[in-house]
Design a protein around this motif. Structure first.
Motif, PDB file in Angstrom:
ATOM      1  N   UNK A   1      30.560  52.058  61.851  1.00 35.29           N
ATOM      2  CA  UNK A   1      30.764  52.786  60.601  1.00 35.29           C
ATOM      3  C   UNK A   1      30.474  51.914  59.393  1.00 35.29           C
ATOM      4  N   UNK A   2      30.815  50.629  59.478  1.00 34.70           N
ATOM      5  CA  UNK A   2      30.505  49.711  58.390  1.00 34.70           C
ATOM      6  C   UNK A   2      28.995  49.509  58.278  1.00 34.70           C
ATOM      7  N   UNK A   3      28.303  49.497  59.402  1.00 30.58           N
ATOM      8  CA  UNK A   3      26.839  49.393  59.366  1.00 30.58           C
ATOM      9  C   UNK A   3      26.236  50.670  58.790  1.00 30.58           C
ATOM     10  N   UNK A   4      26.825  51.820  59.085  1.00 28.55           N
ATOM     11  CA  UNK A   4      26.362  53.090  58.532  1.00 28.55           C
ATOM     12  C   UNK A   4      26.518  53.111  57.013  1.00 28.55           C
ATOM     13  N   UNK A   5      27.593  52.477  56.521  1.00 32.88           N
ATOM     14  CA  UNK A   5      27.827  52.395  55.079  1.00 32.88           C
ATOM     15  C   UNK A   5      27.060  51.260  54.424  1.00 32.88           C
ATOM     16  N   UNK A   6      26.322  50.492  55.214  1.00 30.37           N
ATOM     17  CA  UNK A   6      25.553  49.344  54.745  1.00 30.37           C
ATOM     18  C   UNK A   6      26.455  48.252  54.173  1.00 30.37           C
ATOM     19  N   UNK A   7      27.616  48.087  54.757  1.00 31.56           N
ATOM     20  CA  UNK A   7      28.537  47.001  54.415  1.00 31.56           C
ATOM     21  C   UNK A   7      28.556  46.033  55.602  1.00 31.56           C
ATOM     22  N   UNK A   8      27.456  45.336  55.772  1.00 27.14           N
ATOM     23  CA  UNK A   8      27.267  44.511  56.959  1.00 27.14           C
ATOM     24  C   UNK A   8      28.214  43.309  56.995  1.00 27.14           C
ATOM     25  N   UNK A   9      28.688  42.865  55.855  1.00 27.15           N
ATOM     26  CA  UNK A   9      29.559  41.703  55.826  1.00 27.15           C
ATOM     27  C   UNK A   9      30.933  42.000  56.420  1.00 27.15           C
ATOM     28  N   UNK A  10      31.282  43.264  56.579  1.00 32.15           N
ATOM     29  CA  UNK A  10      32.580  43.617  57.150  1.00 32.15           C
ATOM     30  C   UNK A  10      32.576  43.613  58.678  1.00 32.15           C
TER      31      UNK A  10
ATOM     32  N   UNK B   1      46.232  48.739  65.740  1.00 32.24           N
ATOM     33  CA  UNK B   1      46.281  48.834  64.277  1.00 32.24           C
ATOM     34  C   UNK B   1      44.959  48.387  63.658  1.00 32.24           C
ATOM     35  N   UNK B   2      44.367  47.317  64.166  1.00 32.38           N
ATOM     36  CA  UNK B   2      43.074  46.875  63.641  1.00 32.38           C
ATOM     37  C   UNK B   2      41.971  47.878  63.965  1.00 32.38           C
ATOM     38  N   UNK B   3      42.053  48.506  65.115  1.00 34.64           N
ATOM     39  CA  UNK B   3      41.066  49.538  65.470  1.00 34.64           C
ATOM     40  C   UNK B   3      41.170  50.726  64.517  1.00 34.64           C
ATOM     41  N   UNK B   4      42.416  51.163  64.254  1.00 31.41           N
ATOM     42  CA  UNK B   4      42.617  52.274  63.317  1.00 31.41           C
ATOM     43  C   UNK B   4      42.211  51.867  61.902  1.00 31.41           C
ATOM     44  N   UNK B   5      42.500  50.638  61.511  1.00 35.97           N
ATOM     45  CA  UNK B   5      42.113  50.153  60.186  1.00 35.97           C
ATOM     46  C   UNK B   5      40.601  50.121  60.037  1.00 35.97           C
ATOM     47  N   UNK B   6      39.893  49.804  61.107  1.00 37.50           N
ATOM     48  CA  UNK B   6      38.433  49.832  61.110  1.00 37.50           C
ATOM     49  C   UNK B   6      37.926  51.239  60.820  1.00 37.50           C
ATOM     50  N   UNK B   7      38.519  52.233  61.454  1.00 42.46           N
ATOM     51  CA  UNK B   7      38.100  53.627  61.252  1.00 42.46           C
ATOM     52  C   UNK B   7      38.440  54.088  59.832  1.00 42.46           C
ATOM     53  N   UNK B   8      39.630  53.757  59.365  1.00 45.02           N
ATOM     54  CA  UNK B   8      40.044  54.157  58.019  1.00 45.02           C
ATOM     55  C   UNK B   8      39.169  53.488  56.965  1.00 45.02           C
TER      56      UNK B   8
ATOM     57  N   UNK C   1      35.454  53.900  52.660  1.00 48.09           N
ATOM     58  CA  UNK C   1      34.284  53.287  52.034  1.00 48.09           C
ATOM     59  C   UNK C   1      33.153  54.294  51.874  1.00 48.09           C
ATOM     60  N   UNK C   2      32.954  55.145  52.862  1.00 44.96           N
ATOM     61  CA  UNK C   2      31.916  56.175  52.749  1.00 44.96           C
ATOM     62  C   UNK C   2      32.272  57.197  51.680  1.00 44.96           C
ATOM     63  N   UNK C   3      33.551  57.510  51.532  1.00 43.87           N
ATOM     64  CA  UNK C   3      33.958  58.461  50.496  1.00 43.87           C
ATOM     65  C   UNK C   3      33.804  57.849  49.110  1.00 43.87           C
ATOM     66  N   UNK C   4      34.095  56.564  48.975  1.00 47.78           N
ATOM     67  CA  UNK C   4      33.991  55.917  47.672  1.00 47.78           C
ATOM     68  C   UNK C   4      32.555  55.616  47.270  1.00 47.78           C
ATOM     69  N   UNK C   5      31.634  55.601  48.219  1.00 47.33           N
ATOM     70  CA  UNK C   5      30.236  55.379  47.872  1.00 47.33           C
ATOM     71  C   UNK C   5      29.669  56.530  47.051  1.00 47.33           C
ATOM     72  N   UNK C   6      30.294  57.680  47.096  1.00 42.69           N
ATOM     73  CA  UNK C   6      29.784  58.852  46.400  1.00 42.69           C
ATOM     74  C   UNK C   6      30.253  58.923  44.951  1.00 42.69           C
ATOM     75  N   UNK C   7      31.108  58.009  44.519  1.00 38.27           N
ATOM     76  CA  UNK C   7      31.585  58.023  43.152  1.00 38.27           C
ATOM     77  C   UNK C   7      30.637  57.270  42.242  1.00 38.27           C
TER      78      UNK C   7
ATOM     79  N   UNK D   1      33.481  57.522  60.018  1.00 39.13           N
ATOM     80  CA  UNK D   1      34.694  57.378  60.828  1.00 39.13           C
ATOM     81  C   UNK D   1      34.393  57.597  62.305  1.00 39.13           C
ATOM     82  N   UNK D   2      33.545  58.571  62.611  1.00 37.99           N
ATOM     83  CA  UNK D   2      33.178  58.823  64.004  1.00 37.99           C
ATOM     84  C   UNK D   2      32.429  57.636  64.588  1.00 37.99           C
ATOM     85  N   UNK D   3      31.492  57.095  63.822  1.00 35.67           N
ATOM     86  CA  UNK D   3      30.733  55.936  64.309  1.00 35.67           C
ATOM     87  C   UNK D   3      31.646  54.738  64.550  1.00 35.67           C
TER      88      UNK D   3
END
Length: 186
Positions: free
Chosen positions: A59-68, A137-144, A149-155, A49-51
């Motif tokens: 943050x999407x690159x940090x999560x390795x979701x480059x397509x987003x 709204x799109x900026x906030x949606x990007x952070x959310x 996505x990072x939280x769900x990667x741990x499941x 979220x910080x990134x």
């Protein structure tokens, strides 16, 4: 008789030396863990979220979701384009109206009267403000998105636990039924 005494003495000595030569060791049994340990970092969602807050898409690159990343820049860029365009047209209508009040008639909107210039100002001002809200709204949606996505990667989402749709015939009416099956494999 000497042979029997010699054999008995030999067996006695050999038997006792092997008993005294052995040392008692404690065997510690440790059961191996058959499950893989998944190292969970609880700060990963906060980092993502910080990134994303620093640079949208990071943050999407940090999560390795480059397509987003192109989706993030497309959404923010499009809404930012509409903000800039509506702001420019708002200022054109406002400047033309101010020049009309000063008595000049040499603007680009000579075909419009003063009420139409005021209506154009209000229209583009409303669209500009709406575009600014959509950009935020799109900026906030990007952070959310990066945080979730990072939280769900741990499941654990392997095939041992799955929910799948199933189509099966009813035994009485022979109609097709649709349902969900919950499978858990040990």
């Amino acid at each position: 008789m000497y042979k029997i005494i010699f054999i008995a003495l030999f067996l006695f000595i050999v038997g006792n030396t092997t008993v005294f030569a052995q040392t008692e060791t404690e065997a510690v049994l440790v059961a191996k863990d058959t499950l893989k340990s998944n190292n969970i970092d609880p700060l990963t969602p906060a980092k993502a979220a910080f990134y994303s807050a620093v640079l949208p898409g990071l943050g999407q690159a940090y999560n390795k979701k480059y397509w987003k990343i192109p989706l993030v820049y497309g959404a923010i860029g499009t809404s930012l384009y509409f903000y800039i365009d509506n702001n420019k047209k708002y200022h054109q209508y406002r400047d033309a109206y101010k020049r009309r009040l000063e008595g000049y008639t040499d603007d680009n909107y000579t075909y419009l009267d003063n009420t139409r210039l005021i209506a154009g100002q209000k229209f583009y001002q409303r669209n500009r403000d709406l575009s600014a809200l959509v950009t935020l709204a799109f900026y906030a949606l990007n952070i959310i998105d990066a945080n979730v996505d990072a939280a769900l990667l741990q499941f654990n989402v392997d095939e041992n636990l799955s929910v799948r749709p199933i189509i099966y015939p009813n035994d009485v009416t022979f109609k097709t039924n649709v349902g969900l099956t919950l499978n858990y494999n040990f």
